[in-house]
Design a protein around this motif. Structure first.
Motif, PDB file in Angstrom:
ATOM      1  N   TYR A   1       0.755  -1.308  -0.142  1.00  0.00           N
ATOM      2  CA  TYR A   1      -0.178   0.129   0.061  1.00  0.00           C
ATOM      3  C   TYR A   1       1.077   1.239  -0.051  1.00  0.00           C
ATOM      4  O   TYR A   1       1.999   1.428   0.569  1.00  0.00           O
ATOM      5  CB  TYR A   1      -1.114  -0.012   1.247  1.00  0.00           C
ATOM      6  CG  TYR A   1      -0.110   0.131   2.665  1.00  0.00           C
ATOM      7  CD1 TYR A   1       0.156   1.412   3.081  1.00  0.00           C
ATOM      8  CD2 TYR A   1      -0.001  -0.936   3.329  1.00  0.00           C
ATOM      9  CE1 TYR A   1       0.743   1.567   4.230  1.00  0.00           C
ATOM     10  CE2 TYR A   1       0.746  -0.836   4.589  1.00  0.00           C
ATOM     11  CZ  TYR A   1       0.971   0.632   5.000  1.00  0.00           C
ATOM     12  OH  TYR A   1       1.866   0.484   5.944  1.00  0.00           O
ATOM     13  N   ALA A   2       0.425   2.222  -0.564  1.00  0.00           N
ATOM     14  CA  ALA A   2       1.138   3.628  -0.507  1.00  0.00           C
ATOM     15  C   ALA A   2       0.044   4.599  -0.742  1.00  0.00           C
ATOM     16  O   ALA A   2      -1.108   4.595  -1.388  1.00  0.00           O
ATOM     17  CB  ALA A   2       2.028   3.689  -1.643  1.00  0.00           C
ATOM     18  N   GLY A   3       0.239   5.716  -0.144  1.00  0.00           N
ATOM     19  CA  GLY A   3      -0.557   7.034  -0.282  1.00  0.00           C
ATOM     20  C   GLY A   3       0.046   8.357   0.438  1.00  0.00           C
ATOM     21  O   GLY A   3       1.412   8.109   0.856  1.00  0.00           O
ATOM     22  N   THR A   4      -0.672   9.222   0.205  1.00  0.00           N
ATOM     23  CA  THR A   4      -0.067  10.639   0.869  1.00  0.00           C
ATOM     24  C   THR A   4      -1.380  11.121   1.988  1.00  0.00           C
ATOM     25  O   THR A   4      -2.475  11.039   1.629  1.00  0.00           O
ATOM     26  CB  THR A   4       0.170  11.490  -0.189  1.00  0.00           C
ATOM     27  OG1 THR A   4      -1.183  11.790  -1.049  1.00  0.00           O
ATOM     28  CG2 THR A   4       1.173  11.107  -1.038  1.00  0.00           C
ATOM     29  N   VAL A   5      -0.983  11.772   2.697  1.00  0.00           N
ATOM     30  CA  VAL A   5      -1.717  12.337   3.706  1.00  0.00           C
ATOM     31  C   VAL A   5      -1.385  13.829   4.042  1.00  0.00           C
ATOM     32  O   VAL A   5      -0.036  14.248   3.798  1.00  0.00           O
ATOM     33  CB  VAL A   5      -2.051  11.685   5.090  1.00  0.00           C
ATOM     34  CG1 VAL A   5      -2.771  10.310   4.941  1.00  0.00           C
ATOM     35  CG2 VAL A   5      -0.525  11.665   6.000  1.00  0.00           C
ATOM     36  N   SER A   6      -2.019  14.878   4.356  1.00  0.00           N
ATOM     37  CA  SER A   6      -1.865  16.217   4.634  1.00  0.00           C
ATOM     38  C   SER A   6      -2.927  16.635   5.624  1.00  0.00           C
ATOM     39  O   SER A   6      -4.143  16.494   5.388  1.00  0.00           O
ATOM     40  CB  SER A   6      -1.644  16.895   3.386  1.00  0.00           C
ATOM     41  OG  SER A   6      -2.714  16.923   2.598  1.00  0.00           O
ATOM     42  N   ASP A   7      -2.660  18.006   6.154  1.00  0.00           N
ATOM     43  CA  ASP A   7      -3.518  18.576   7.158  1.00  0.00           C
ATOM     44  C   ASP A   7      -3.336  20.168   7.010  1.00  0.00           C
ATOM     45  O   ASP A   7      -2.167  20.458   6.960  1.00  0.00           O
ATOM     46  CB  ASP A   7      -3.597  18.019   8.293  1.00  0.00           C
ATOM     47  CG  ASP A   7      -4.880  18.531   8.917  1.00  0.00           C
ATOM     48  OD1 ASP A   7      -6.207  18.531   8.809  1.00  0.00           O
ATOM     49  OD2 ASP A   7      -4.691  19.676  10.031  1.00  0.00           O
ATOM     50  N   THR A   8      -4.180  20.999   6.939  1.00  0.00           N
ATOM     51  CA  THR A   8      -3.772  22.421   6.847  1.00  0.00           C
ATOM     52  C   THR A   8      -3.388  22.901   8.192  1.00  0.00           C
ATOM     53  O   THR A   8      -2.405  23.812   8.039  1.00  0.00           O
ATOM     54  CB  THR A   8      -5.194  23.243   6.622  1.00  0.00           C
ATOM     55  OG1 THR A   8      -5.926  22.752   5.403  1.00  0.00           O
ATOM     56  CG2 THR A   8      -5.025  24.611   6.859  1.00  0.00           C
ATOM     57  N   GLU A   9      -3.869  22.497   9.272  1.00  0.00           N
ATOM     58  CA  GLU A   9      -3.438  22.690  10.438  1.00  0.00           C
ATOM     59  C   GLU A   9      -2.326  21.960  11.118  1.00  0.00           C
ATOM     60  O   GLU A   9      -1.155  22.425  11.943  1.00  0.00           O
ATOM     61  CB  GLU A   9      -4.367  22.751  11.440  1.00  0.00           C
ATOM     62  CG  GLU A   9      -5.578  23.744  11.270  1.00  0.00           C
ATOM     63  CD  GLU A   9      -6.706  23.265  10.326  1.00  0.00           C
ATOM     64  OE1 GLU A   9      -7.353  24.179   9.669  1.00  0.00           O
ATOM     65  OE2 GLU A   9      -6.866  22.059  10.085  1.00  0.00           O
ATOM     66  N   ASP A  10      -2.212  20.547  10.730  1.00  0.00           N
ATOM     67  CA  ASP A  10      -1.219  19.844  11.594  1.00  0.00           C
ATOM     68  C   ASP A  10      -0.164  19.073  10.403  1.00  0.00           C
ATOM     69  O   ASP A  10      -0.469  19.081   9.311  1.00  0.00           O
ATOM     70  CB  ASP A  10      -1.785  18.587  12.096  1.00  0.00           C
ATOM     71  CG  ASP A  10      -2.921  18.989  13.139  1.00  0.00           C
ATOM     72  OD1 ASP A  10      -2.557  19.645  13.872  1.00  0.00           O
ATOM     73  OD2 ASP A  10      -4.045  18.466  13.435  1.00  0.00           O
ATOM     74  N   ALA A  11       1.114  19.144  11.005  1.00  0.00           N
ATOM     75  CA  ALA A  11       2.298  18.380  10.208  1.00  0.00           C
ATOM     76  C   ALA A  11       1.782  16.834  10.022  1.00  0.00           C
ATOM     77  O   ALA A  11       1.063  16.326  10.685  1.00  0.00           O
ATOM     78  CB  ALA A  11       3.538  18.377  11.060  1.00  0.00           C
ATOM     79  N   PRO A  12       2.073  16.302   8.995  1.00  0.00           N
ATOM     80  CA  PRO A  12       1.852  14.888   8.613  1.00  0.00           C
ATOM     81  C   PRO A  12       2.321  14.090   9.759  1.00  0.00           C
ATOM     82  O   PRO A  12       1.328  13.055   9.999  1.00  0.00           O
ATOM     83  CB  PRO A  12       2.816  14.535   7.396  1.00  0.00           C
ATOM     84  CG  PRO A  12       2.977  15.939   6.661  1.00  0.00           C
ATOM     85  CD  PRO A  12       3.006  16.775   7.917  1.00  0.00           C
ATOM     86  N   GLY A  13       3.226  14.126  10.493  1.00  0.00           N
ATOM     87  CA  GLY A  13       3.889  13.270  11.472  1.00  0.00           C
ATOM     88  C   GLY A  13       2.826  13.317  12.853  1.00  0.00           C
ATOM     89  O   GLY A  13       2.774  12.585  13.557  1.00  0.00           O
ATOM     90  N   ASP A  14       1.887  14.635  12.740  1.00  0.00           N
ATOM     91  CA  ASP A  14       1.027  14.602  14.062  1.00  0.00           C
ATOM     92  C   ASP A  14      -0.396  13.964  13.614  1.00  0.00           C
ATOM     93  O   ASP A  14      -1.162  13.777  14.713  1.00  0.00           O
ATOM     94  CB  ASP A  14       0.760  16.250  14.314  1.00  0.00           C
ATOM     95  CG  ASP A  14       2.199  16.697  14.915  1.00  0.00           C
ATOM     96  OD1 ASP A  14       2.850  15.965  15.559  1.00  0.00           O
ATOM     97  OD2 ASP A  14       2.403  17.919  14.599  1.00  0.00           O
ATOM     98  N   LEU A  15      -0.609  13.349  12.469  1.00  0.00           N
ATOM     99  CA  LEU A  15      -1.709  12.897  12.101  1.00  0.00           C
ATOM    100  C   LEU A  15      -1.733  11.463  12.674  1.00  0.00           C
ATOM    101  O   LEU A  15      -0.827  10.650  12.481  1.00  0.00           O
ATOM    102  CB  LEU A  15      -1.920  12.900  10.423  1.00  0.00           C
ATOM    103  CG  LEU A  15      -1.946  14.098  10.096  1.00  0.00           C
ATOM    104  CD1 LEU A  15      -1.996  14.142   8.396  1.00  0.00           C
ATOM    105  CD2 LEU A  15      -3.171  14.976  10.447  1.00  0.00           C
ATOM    106  N   GLU A  16      -2.961  10.787  13.031  1.00  0.00           N
ATOM    107  CA  GLU A  16      -3.167   9.364  13.343  1.00  0.00           C
ATOM    108  C   GLU A  16      -3.604   8.942  11.974  1.00  0.00           C
ATOM    109  O   GLU A  16      -4.758   9.090  11.392  1.00  0.00           O
ATOM    110  CB  GLU A  16      -4.036   9.427  14.394  1.00  0.00           C
ATOM    111  CG  GLU A  16      -4.230   7.869  14.774  1.00  0.00           C
ATOM    112  CD  GLU A  16      -5.340   7.605  15.829  1.00  0.00           C
ATOM    113  OE1 GLU A  16      -5.453   6.346  16.210  1.00  0.00           O
ATOM    114  OE2 GLU A  16      -6.000   8.660  15.981  1.00  0.00           O
ATOM    115  N   ILE A  17      -2.797   7.781  11.382  1.00  0.00           N
ATOM    116  CA  ILE A  17      -3.167   7.157  10.149  1.00  0.00           C
ATOM    117  C   ILE A  17      -3.455   5.644  10.247  1.00  0.00           C
ATOM    118  O   ILE A  17      -2.633   5.151  11.440  1.00  0.00           O
ATOM    119  CB  ILE A  17      -2.064   7.316   9.195  1.00  0.00           C
ATOM    120  CG1 ILE A  17      -0.775   7.087   9.497  1.00  0.00           C
ATOM    121  CG2 ILE A  17      -2.088   8.933   8.723  1.00  0.00           C
ATOM    122  CD1 ILE A  17       0.226   6.876   8.397  1.00  0.00           C
TER     123      ILE A  17
END
Length: 355
Positions: free
Chosen positions: A146-162
């Motif tokens: 699997y491969a993908g990308t995540v992003s958020d306006t307020e949070d850095a990618p590393g702060d996201l729960e995936i």
């Protein structure tokens, strides 16, 4: 006489009632962590702090309650010994939020403080699942990349729960965090069946998003293969380039990823070839020895499943009949000498010469 006077005074004193009243002070509440006009992010979990006191009663006899709008979010509780109190409130959608701290003493006398906060709307994460692709088929136990990308306006990618989720197998935890560009990759296995596989991301405000593809997992099928030419029993002159043509396919592995090898029962391993995206296979060789060969094409998929097909071909030594020549010699237009010397094969193997 004096005795009577004292008795009279005593009677008068006993006949009167002295009324004593106490002024019960109102308890005081104060929200200390925030003030009216402060901004809080939608979806966030915010800790509010306050302080309560009462002139007549100690803190241990007081009771505090927190409200968000008309909803009690932290029910009645005893404050700390110093009168401090806290409450965590999940900030919902909307423009404004009223937060109220109430305190009551043993007489149920009320004190309160209230503030109005501005709610800042936030964005949900953005998620793209780039692999696997919709409609892909995999074998049971096969590693699915699997491969993908995540992003958020307020949070850095590393702060996201995936995490990944299959509607069949449930939530699948991801051990590695996305890199600074938001890319995430790894591999999983799924049980047999059709799966709606989702890549999820949740930001620190509790907002989440996902991207989903549908894929299939089935018992690992054996590859398909076949040699279409030359025909079985074909005969060739030694040294002739023979092109073996066929096809190969697999339910889980793309044709280009199949391992295709060729061998002879007389000459051993002959080499390998690669199928086209449509599964067409070709293998050319001009070094087969003079003999009758069983030439085998073997196709192996990613899971080690094998398909094979074979054809019999005979290579014979060069003979005089194989060395027939056609010689055409043309001179200039004034002298035209044409020499035609050939041998024609006729029925029954007879030969005749034509000069």
């Amino acid at each position: 006489m004096r005795t009577g006077l004292w008795l009279c005074m005593l009677a008068a004193a006993c006949g009167s009632e002295e009324k004593i009243s106490f002024d019960n002070a109102h308890p005081v509440a104060l929200i200390t962590s925030h003030g009216t006009g402060d901004a809080v992010r939608e979806g966030s979990l915010v800790t509010f702090r306050g302080s309560v006191s009462d002139e007549s009663d100690p803190a241990e006899d007081l009771s505090t309650t927190w409200l968000a709008g008309d909803e009690v979010v932290c029910p009645a509780a005893t404050p700390e010994e110093d009168g401090s109190t806290t409450c965590e409130i999940a900030i919902g959608a909307g423009a404004l939020l009223e937060v109220r701290l109430e305190v009551r003493d043993p007489s149920n006398t009320l004190g309160a403080d209230e503030i109005t906060l501005d709610i800042v709307e936030t964005d949900a994460p953005k998620v793209t699942l780039t692999s696997p692709t919709a409609g892909e088929t995999f074998g049971v136990g096969q590693s699915i990349v699997y491969a993908g990308t995540v992003s958020d306006t307020e949070d850095a990618p590393g702060d996201l729960e995936i995490w990944l989720e299959s509607h069949v197998d449930g939530r699948i935890e991801i051990d590695t965090a996305p890199d600074t560009s938001g890319e995430v990759a790894g591999s999983i296995t799924l049980t047999e069946g059709t799966h709606d596989l989702s890549l999820w991301a949740q930001d620190t405000d509790g907002k989440s998003a996902r991207d989903t593809v549908t894929l299939h997992v089935q018992d690992n099928a054996t590859p398909t293969c076949g040699i279409v030419s030359p025909s079985d029993g074909a005969s060739f002159v030694a040294g002739t380039t023979i092109v073996f043509a066929g096809s190969a396919g697999d339910a889980e592995t793309s044709p280009e990823a199949l391992t295709i090898s060729w061998s002879s029962d007389k000459d051993g391993e002959l080499g390998e070839s690669t199928a086209s995206s449509s599964g067409d296979v070709a293998f050319a060789i001009d070094t087969l020895s003079v003999n009758t060969h069983t030439v085998t094409m073997q196709v192996t998929d990613d899971d080690g499943q094998i398909c094979s097909d074979f054809v019999l071909v005979t290579l014979h030594a060069v003979t005089d009949s194989d060395a027939d020549t056609d010689t055409d010699t043309d001179t200039d237009t004034d002298t035209d000498t044409h020499t035609h010397n050939r041998r024609l094969k006729t029925g029954g193997g007879a030969q005749r010469s034509l000069l």
